[in-house]
Design an enzyme around this catalytic site. Sequence first.
Site, PDB file in Angstrom:
ATOM      1  N   CYS A  96       0.841  -1.204   0.000  1.00  0.00           N
ATOM      2  CA  CYS A  96       0.000   0.000   0.000  1.00  0.00           C
ATOM      3  C   CYS A  96       0.875   1.252   0.000  1.00  0.00           C
ATOM      4  CB  CYS A  96      -0.922   0.004   1.222  1.00  0.00           C
ATOM      5  SG  CYS A  96      -2.012   1.452   1.278  1.00  0.00           S
ATOM      6  N   ASN A 213      -0.768 -10.159  -9.313  1.00  0.00           N
ATOM      7  CA  ASN A 213      -1.824  -9.178  -9.041  1.00  0.00           C
ATOM      8  C   ASN A 213      -1.543  -7.922  -9.851  1.00  0.00           C
ATOM      9  OD1 ASN A 213      -2.447  -6.778  -6.537  1.00  0.00           O
ATOM     10  ND2 ASN A 213      -4.066  -7.857  -7.589  1.00  0.00           N
ATOM     11  N   GLY A 215      -4.061  -5.324 -12.682  1.00  0.00           N
ATOM     12  CA  GLY A 215      -4.535  -5.191 -14.048  1.00  0.00           C
ATOM     13  C   GLY A 215      -5.143  -6.433 -14.658  1.00  0.00           C
ATOM     14  N   ARG A 237      -9.897  -4.940  -8.529  1.00  0.00           N
ATOM     15  CA  ARG A 237     -11.083  -4.116  -8.761  1.00  0.00           C
ATOM     16  C   ARG A 237     -12.063  -4.693  -9.775  1.00  0.00           C
ATOM     17  NH1 ARG A 237      -8.010  -1.784  -5.729  1.00  0.00           N
ATOM     18  NH2 ARG A 237      -8.638  -0.010  -4.465  1.00  0.00           N
TER      19      ARG A 237
END
Length: 336
Positions: A96, A213, A215, A237
């Site tokens: 993050c 992870n 895209g 997402r």
Amino acid sequence: MISHSPHLLSIAPMMEWTDRHCRYFHRLIAPDAFLYTEMIATGAINRGDAARHLAFDTSEHPVALQLGGADPKQLAIAAAAGAAFGYDEINLNCGCPSDRVQAARFGACLMGEAALVADIVRAMRDAQPKPVTVKHRIGIDPGSGSGASDSYEFVRDFVGTVAEAGCTLFVVHARIAILSGLSPKENREVPPLRYEIAHRLKRDFPDFTFVLNGGLTEVETVQRELDAGIDGAMIGRAAYHTPYILAELEHALFGRPLPDRHDIIERFLPYVEAQRARDVYLSAMTRHVLGLFQGLPGARAFRRMLSEEAHKPGAGPELLQRAAKLVRTDISARAA
């Protein structure tokens, strides 16, 4: 067909999104996926209401607890709490890039302190019996002032150091993290994707598990990367905004039949009813299903009804049923 693996398909930890209601919904669509909580800071568990943050439905298994922090002792305590609640895995966030997370000295900036991450992993492994895994970027920008780099050697050495502490599974977000000048959203879009870095890590550390992870929004892309040798794919997402992609991935990877979207809603209703009996607002659950009918006639009406009415105190499962019928009615009308 690709053989089954616990981490072949997983759903990414997403702040303010992958709460217990979201995970329950995703499990209905993806029976084989490994689920992850949103990142939970150690203070929320060790000095707050641990049960509020850690409780989950047993149907969510396998499910991992993702922790945010930089103090080995505090992370060990939080990891032990997570194991006691029954999580199948404890994951450390080293990816993050937000300013708030950096200010607390955790997240992506931890990649500049590989020895500390190794100490954290040892402490968490010593404190409880569940596997400890790490989610990280492929690097951090060289201008961050923490000895960081975006070279392959940097991420290779990071993985090697952390692996010495007993971590054998790494979730690789295949972008570098820009620690200044970009928002978290921009950090998910501006740095280019470099899937080849994850594949190179797999070649250099063949005995470890590497989950890709970043895209991954199309079934074809996931299959291509898995066919190229990566151990698993973590969907972020796309799983939230267009959750039916999970059903398509389940079909492609595990041979499961494609479910009817209305059936998914029907199977969600008993959970919704039980949560409403506990005074959980309907909107806390329906906000996670808004994208289920994406691309179908009536999807906009479905989203609008839930967005406008689900927050009202008296709203219950019947509203979700009525909203779903808007899609079915529009489809019937078009067919006519």
